[in-house]
Design an enzyme around this catalytic site. Structure first.
Site, mmCIF file in Angstrom:
data_model
loop_
_atom_site.group_PDB
_atom_site.id
_atom_site.type_symbol
_atom_site.label_atom_id
_atom_site.label_comp_id
_atom_site.label_asym_id
_atom_site.label_seq_id
_atom_site.Cartn_x
_atom_site.Cartn_y
_atom_site.Cartn_z
ATOM 1 N N ASP A 70 0.847 -1.191 0.000
ATOM 2 C CA ASP A 70 0.000 0.000 0.000
ATOM 3 C C ASP A 70 0.882 1.241 0.000
ATOM 4 O O ASP A 70 2.096 1.146 0.156
ATOM 5 C CB ASP A 70 -1.002 0.004 1.169
ATOM 6 N N TYR A 111 2.890 4.824 0.822
ATOM 7 C CA TYR A 111 3.607 5.344 1.986
ATOM 8 C C TYR A 111 2.644 6.164 2.849
ATOM 9 O O TYR A 111 1.687 6.774 2.357
ATOM 10 C CB TYR A 111 4.768 6.225 1.548
ATOM 11 N N PHE A 150 6.584 1.817 -4.197
ATOM 12 C CA PHE A 150 7.977 2.040 -3.813
ATOM 13 C C PHE A 150 8.501 3.433 -4.165
ATOM 14 O O PHE A 150 9.548 3.836 -3.689
ATOM 15 C CB PHE A 150 8.914 0.974 -4.409
ATOM 16 N N HIS A 198 11.382 -9.315 0.576
ATOM 17 C CA HIS A 198 11.035 -7.897 0.478
ATOM 18 C C HIS A 198 12.299 -7.056 0.683
ATOM 19 O O HIS A 198 13.173 -7.413 1.477
ATOM 20 C CB HIS A 198 9.994 -7.537 1.532
#
Length: 248
Positions: free
Chosen positions: A91, A93, A104, A213
């Site tokens: 989701d 920031y 990202f 991740h």
């Protein structure tokens, strides 16, 4: 042409970086690319109408990211027929000035977050690409890298606050549409959340790459995945122009 994608208030940022209501109006959004046909049908479904009502209330009463005009930037910057690679996030920031509709990525001029720093480090190790001081990944998107979050909005300071509200169904439909495309593409799945969506990628034409991740919480297990060079090698083998990952 479709319209009335989402009915919400129209906002601006004040000096405290919160949304203030300017006026009440239908917020009409058109991407002007080949995603419009998909959205015209998807946004008429009952689950999306419920999501739209939820978002209207959220934007009217809370600080929500990204700005309304940026929610669908992943589709705006990367038309369906241009997609070469897909990077899945969770989701947006949750801090002011960061989210702008691309997984990202942060707005230019904002400090690069830790996960993105690790992405840049891996890119440097993999392809020798200089580490960028900017975390804005629009250049990637415009080359065909779809930066897609599972949920496209979030409440400030509350990660995953808009999960299970309908966005996952919406973005799953996007992934399914991409999976159906005959032209090969690369899916880069980082972390368990992204990898769980790998079951939807059934088309043998596409390449699926998995890794931990890039978050520092993953203990550096992301490093060494070499996904950037592997993606370019796959594209080249299929007669598709490689991605220039250099942001500097």
């Amino acid at each position: 042409m479709w319209s009335n994608l989402i009915f919400i208030e129209q906002y601006h940022f004040n000096r405290e970086s919160r949304f203030d209501t300017v006026k009440r109006s239908d917020y009409l959004l058109t991407l002007n690319n080949d995603w419009d046909e998909f959205l015209q049908s998807e946004t008429q479904k009952p689950y999306y109408l419920e999501l739209r009502a939820f978002l209207k209330k959220e934007y009217a009463t809370k600080t929500i990211y990204p700005a309304p005009t940026q929610i669908f930037n992943a589709l705006k910057y990367t038309p369906y027929e241009t997609v070469k690679a897909v990077i899945l996030g969770q989701d947006p920031y949750i801090n002011p000035g960061e989210a702008h509709g691309l997984a990202f990525s942060v707005q230019d001029g904002t400090a690069v977050p830790p996960s993105l720093k690790n992405i840049f480090k891996e890119l440097n190790s993999d392809l020798g690409v200089p580490i960028s001081n900017s975390g804005c990944l629009v250049k990637w998107s415009k080359q065909g890298v779809m930066l897609l979050n599972a949920a496209l909005t979030v409440q400030a300071s509350r990660s995953r606050s808009h999960t299970r509200k309908g966005w996952e169904q919406f973005t799953a439909a996007i992934i399914e549409r991409l999976n159906d495309r005959e032209t090969p593409m690369v899916f880069m799945l980082w972390g368990k959340d992204a990898q769980a969506r790998g079951v939807m990628i059934t088309n043998a034409r596409h390449l699926v790459l998995t890794a931990a991740h890039p978050s520092p919480l993953a203990g550096g297990r992301f490093f060494g995945c070499r996904h950037f060079s592997k993606a370019n090698a796959f594209l080249k083998d299929n007669g598709i122009e490689e991605i220039n990952w250099d942001l500097t």
